[in-house]
Design an enzyme around this catalytic site. Structure first.
Site, PDB file in Angstrom:
ATOM      1  CD  GLU A  92      -1.102  -0.278   3.561  1.00  0.00           C
ATOM      2  OE1 GLU A  92      -2.365  -0.825   3.430  1.00  0.00           O
ATOM      3  OE2 GLU A  92      -0.812   0.218   4.788  1.00  0.00           O
ATOM      4  CB  CYS A 105       3.431   7.325   2.781  1.00  0.00           C
ATOM      5  SG  CYS A 105       4.060   6.329   3.847  1.00  0.00           S
ATOM      6  CB  CYS A 112       7.946  -5.015   8.654  1.00  0.00           C
ATOM      7  SG  CYS A 112       9.304  -4.202   9.378  1.00  0.00           S
ATOM      8  CB  CYS A 116       7.684  -2.382  15.974  1.00  0.00           C
ATOM      9  SG  CYS A 116       9.236  -2.022  15.195  1.00  0.00           S
ATOM     10  CB  CYS A 119       4.117  -1.756  13.770  1.00  0.00           C
ATOM     11  SG  CYS A 119       4.015  -1.736  12.304  1.00  0.00           S
ATOM     12  CD  GLU A 161      14.232  -0.434   8.561  1.00  0.00           C
ATOM     13  OE1 GLU A 161      13.329   0.168   9.513  1.00  0.00           O
ATOM     14  OE2 GLU A 161      15.171   0.385   8.158  1.00  0.00           O
ATOM     15  CB  SER A 215      10.927   4.431  14.301  1.00  0.00           C
ATOM     16  OG  SER A 215      10.462   4.935  12.971  1.00  0.00           O
ATOM     17  CG  LEU A 216      14.540   7.408  19.785  1.00  0.00           C
ATOM     18  CD1 LEU A 216      15.871   6.989  19.032  1.00  0.00           C
ATOM     19  CD2 LEU A 216      15.011   8.764  19.906  1.00  0.00           C
ATOM     20  CB  CYS A 334       2.114   1.211   8.412  1.00  0.00           C
ATOM     21  SG  CYS A 334       2.937   0.758   9.925  1.00  0.00           S
TER      22      CYS A 334
HETATM   23  N1  SAH Z   1       9.787   0.655   9.283  1.00  0.00           N
HETATM   24  C1  SAH Z   1      10.142   2.222   9.043  1.00  0.00           C
HETATM   25  C2  SAH Z   1       9.347   2.850   8.322  1.00  0.00           C
HETATM   26  C3  SAH Z   1       7.850   2.459   8.488  1.00  0.00           C
HETATM   27  S1  SAH Z   1       6.901   2.488   9.920  1.00  0.00           S
HETATM   28  C4  SAH Z   1      10.348   2.564  10.413  1.00  0.00           C
HETATM   29  O1  SAH Z   1       9.720   1.758  11.381  1.00  0.00           O
HETATM   30  O2  SAH Z   1      10.786   3.587  10.619  1.00  0.00           O
HETATM   31  C5  SAH Z   1       6.485   4.098   9.714  1.00  0.00           C
HETATM   32  C6  SAH Z   1       6.150   4.592  11.115  1.00  0.00           C
HETATM   33  O3  SAH Z   1       5.146   4.445  11.626  1.00  0.00           O
HETATM   34  C7  SAH Z   1       7.374   4.542  12.425  1.00  0.00           C
HETATM   35  O4  SAH Z   1       7.814   5.519  12.899  1.00  0.00           O
HETATM   36  C8  SAH Z   1       6.495   3.759  13.230  1.00  0.00           C
HETATM   37  O5  SAH Z   1       6.775   3.911  14.636  1.00  0.00           O
HETATM   38  C9  SAH Z   1       4.983   4.420  12.990  1.00  0.00           C
HETATM   39  N2  SAH Z   1       3.778   3.425  13.343  1.00  0.00           N
HETATM   40  C10 SAH Z   1       3.700   1.912  13.253  1.00  0.00           C
HETATM   41  N3  SAH Z   1       2.526   1.972  13.727  1.00  0.00           N
HETATM   42  C11 SAH Z   1       1.792   2.784  14.373  1.00  0.00           C
HETATM   43  C12 SAH Z   1       0.730   3.207  14.898  1.00  0.00           C
HETATM   44  N4  SAH Z   1      -0.211   2.282  15.127  1.00  0.00           N
HETATM   45  N5  SAH Z   1       0.320   4.457  15.260  1.00  0.00           N
HETATM   46  C13 SAH Z   1       1.352   5.344  14.858  1.00  0.00           C
HETATM   47  N6  SAH Z   1       2.439   5.189  14.149  1.00  0.00           N
HETATM   48  C14 SAH Z   1       3.014   4.067  14.031  1.00  0.00           C
HETATM   49 FE1  SF4 Z   2       8.558  -2.716  10.655  1.00  0.00          FE
HETATM   50 FE2  SF4 Z   2       8.541   0.180  10.895  1.00  0.00          FE
HETATM   51 FE3  SF4 Z   2       6.258  -1.319  11.494  1.00  0.00          FE
HETATM   52 FE4  SF4 Z   2       8.590  -1.543  13.009  1.00  0.00          FE
HETATM   53  S1  SF4 Z   2       7.471   0.276  12.835  1.00  0.00           S
HETATM   54  S2  SF4 Z   2       7.502  -3.469  12.528  1.00  0.00           S
HETATM   55  S3  SF4 Z   2      10.156  -1.446  11.342  1.00  0.00           S
HETATM   56  S4  SF4 Z   2       7.185  -1.215   9.594  1.00  0.00           S
END
Ligand code: SAH
Ligand code: SF4
Length: 361
Positions: A92, A105, A112, A116, A119, A161, A215-216, A334
Site C-alpha cells: 500500500e 508514503c 516487515c 515492533c 505496529c 523497513e 523511529s525512536l 501502516c
Molecule cells: N519501518 C520503518 C518505516 C515504516 S513504519 C520505521 O519503522 O521507521 C513508519 C512509522 O510508523 C514508524 O515511525 C512507526 O513507529 C510508525 N507506526 C507504526 N505503527 C503505528 C501506529 N499504530 N500508530 C502510529 N504510528 C505507528
Molecule cells: Fe516494521 Fe516500521 Fe512497523 Fe517496526 S514500525 S514493524 S520497522 S514497519
C-alpha cells in the site's frame, strides 16, 4: 528466456543493458525518460526509438506497472492505495495533501521482519522484499491515478523497513533522483528506519541524498527493546552514538519519530529523558500520537498528556512538530488497509485473494 524488468535498472544499468544489445548509451536515457517522465508502459509508444530496436526490446525486456485494487479517501483528503503485486501479495501507499504539497508514503517490503510490538505491519509478519521497480512503480501508479497533480515529496514510511531491503531501496532512490528518472530532489525524499546500524552507516557512502527519519519511540533501552526487538541487536546508545557522527549535509537535521503510547512511553519523565539523550544531535522530534488498531492492546494518550510531553521538549529548545493523524477515518496506521481488504476477502497474509470477493462488510 525471462524478460527483464527495465524498472529494476538504474540509469547506469540501463545504459549497460542497451549497450549489450548493440545500441549506444543514450538510448538508455531515452527509454528512462519515456518510462518515468512520460509514464509510457509500451515500447511501441517510444517514437524516437527505431522499430527494429523496439521489437528487440519487446523480446528481451518489459516495463512493469502497478494498478490499484482499492483506493480509500478520507474526508481530510488523504488517500490510501492498495496494489496487488501479481504473486498474491499486495502493498500500500498513502497520498497526503498538505499546505500545497502532495506527499506520497510508499512501501519497501511486503510486511516487515522487525516485529515492533505496536505496529500492525510488524504483527502481520514478513512475506518478501519489493523490487526497485515495485518501489518506484507506486509513485508512477499514484501519479497516473491522480492525473495532473504533481507529487512533491516521497517518504519511505509505508510497510517494511527500508534498510532491511538495502540494495533495492538504494536503486529506487537513485531512479527517483535521476534527471532522466523522476527528477526528485533528495531534500524531498525521506527515509524512515528503525536504525539498522551497518546499513545506516553504509547508505551515507552511496552518493544519494535523502532526509533521514529514525523511529525512536523510547528514550531508554529497556522500553525501546520491549517495543522494538531490533533494539536488542542495535542498542539505543549505539544508535545515538552513530547519529552523532553521521555525515549529514549542512543545515540538515535528523527527524526522530516518537510514537506516543499511553502508559508506555508518554510520561513527563520519558520526555525529560528524551531531551537528555538527544542532546548534541542536530535533530527535531516528530511526535505521533498512537493510532489505535483493534488487534493490539496499545492506547493513544489523552491530548493533555501529549501536550505535556511536547512542552518538555519545546522548553529544552527542540523543534517538536506534533503530527496530526491524517486519514484516521480510513485506516491510517501502516498495514491497516491491506489487513482490511484481505480480511474482507477472507484470505490470510501472503496467499492470493479469494476467488469470491464478498464486497464490503
Ligand atoms: N519501518 C520503518 C518505516 C515504516 S513504519 C520505521 O519503522 O521507521 C513508519 C512509522 O510508523 C514508524 O515511525 C512507526 O513507529 C510508525 N507506526 C507504526 N505503527 C503505528 C501506529 N499504530 N500508530 C502510529 N504510528 C505507528
Ligand atoms: Fe516494521 Fe516500521 Fe512497523 Fe517496526 S514500525 S514493524 S520497522 S514497519
Amino acid at each position: 528466456m525471462q524478460r527483464v524488468d527495465l524498472q529494476n535498472f538504474t540509469r547506469e544499468e540501463l545504459e549497460a543493458f542497451v549497450r549489450s544489445l548493440g545500441e549506444r548509451s543514450f538510448r538508455g536515457r531515452q527509454i528512462m525518460r519515456w518510462i518515468y517522465q512520460q509514464g509510457v508502459e509500451d515500447f511501441e509508444e517510444m517514437t524516437d526509438i527505431g522499430k527494429a530496436f523496439r521489437r528487440r526490446l519487446k523480446e528481451v525486456a518489459h516495463i512493469s506497472s502497478l494498478n490499484p485494487l482499492a483506493i480509500e479517501t478520507s474526508p481530510d483528503g488523504t488517500s490510501k492505495f492498495l496494489f496487488p503485486l501479481g504473486d498474491g501479495n499486495s502493498v500500500e501507499s498513502v497520498l497526503i495533501p498538505h499546505e500545497g504539497r502532495l506527499t506520497l508514503c510508499i512501501s519497501t517490503q511486503v510486511g516487515c521482519r522487525m516485529g515492533c510490538r505496536f505496529c500492525l505491519t510488524g504483527l502481520q509478519g514478513f512475506a518478501r522484499n519489493l523490487t526497485a521497480g515495485e518501489i518506484v512503480n507506486q509513485i508512477l501508479a499514484v501519479r497516473k491515478a491522480t492525473g495532473s497533480k504533481r507529487i512533491t515529496n516521497v517518504v519511505l514510511m509505508g510497510m517494511g523497513e527500508p534498510l532491511d531491503n538495502y540494495e533495492q531501496v538504494v536503486k529506487a532512490i537513485r531512479v527517483m533522483e535521476d534527471e532522466f528518472g523522476l527528477g526528485l530532489s533528495g531534500r524531498r525524499i525521506t527515509l524512515s528506519t528503525v536504525g539498522l546500524l551497518p546499513e545506516l552507516e553504509r547508505i551515507f557512502s552511496e552518493g544519494i541524498r535523502f532526509r533521514l527519519a529514525i523511529s525512536l519511540n523510547a528514550a531508554d533501552q529497556g522500553t525501546r527493546s520491549r517495543l522494538m526487538p531490533i533494539s536488542r541487536r542495535y542498542p539505543l546508545e549505539e544508535l545515538l552514538e552513530l547519529c552523532r557522527r553521521l555525515p549529514l549535509p549542512p543545515r540538515e537535521r535528523i527527524t526522530f519519530e516518537y510514537v506516543l503510547i499511553a502508559g508506555v512511553n508518554d510520561s513527563v519523565k520519558d520526555a525529560e529523558r528524551l531531551s537528555r539523550v538527544l542532546k548534541g544531535i542536530r535533530c527535531k522530534v516528530n511526535l505521533i500520537p498512537y493510532n489505535e488498531v483493534p488487534e493490539l492492546p496499545f492506547r493513544r494518550p489523552d491530548p493533555e498528556r501529549v501536550l505535556a510531553f511536547q512542552r518538555v521538549l519545546l522548553e529544552a529548545g527542540y523543534t517538536v512538530p506534533l503530527r496530526e493523524s491524517r486519514g484516521q477515518e480510513i485506516s491510517a496506521a501502516c498495514g491497516q488497509l491491506r489487513g482490511k481488504v484481505l480480511k474482507r476477502r477472507g484470505s490470510p497474509q501472503g496467499t492470493p485473494p479469494s476467488a469470491h470477493p464478498s464486497g464490503p462488510g
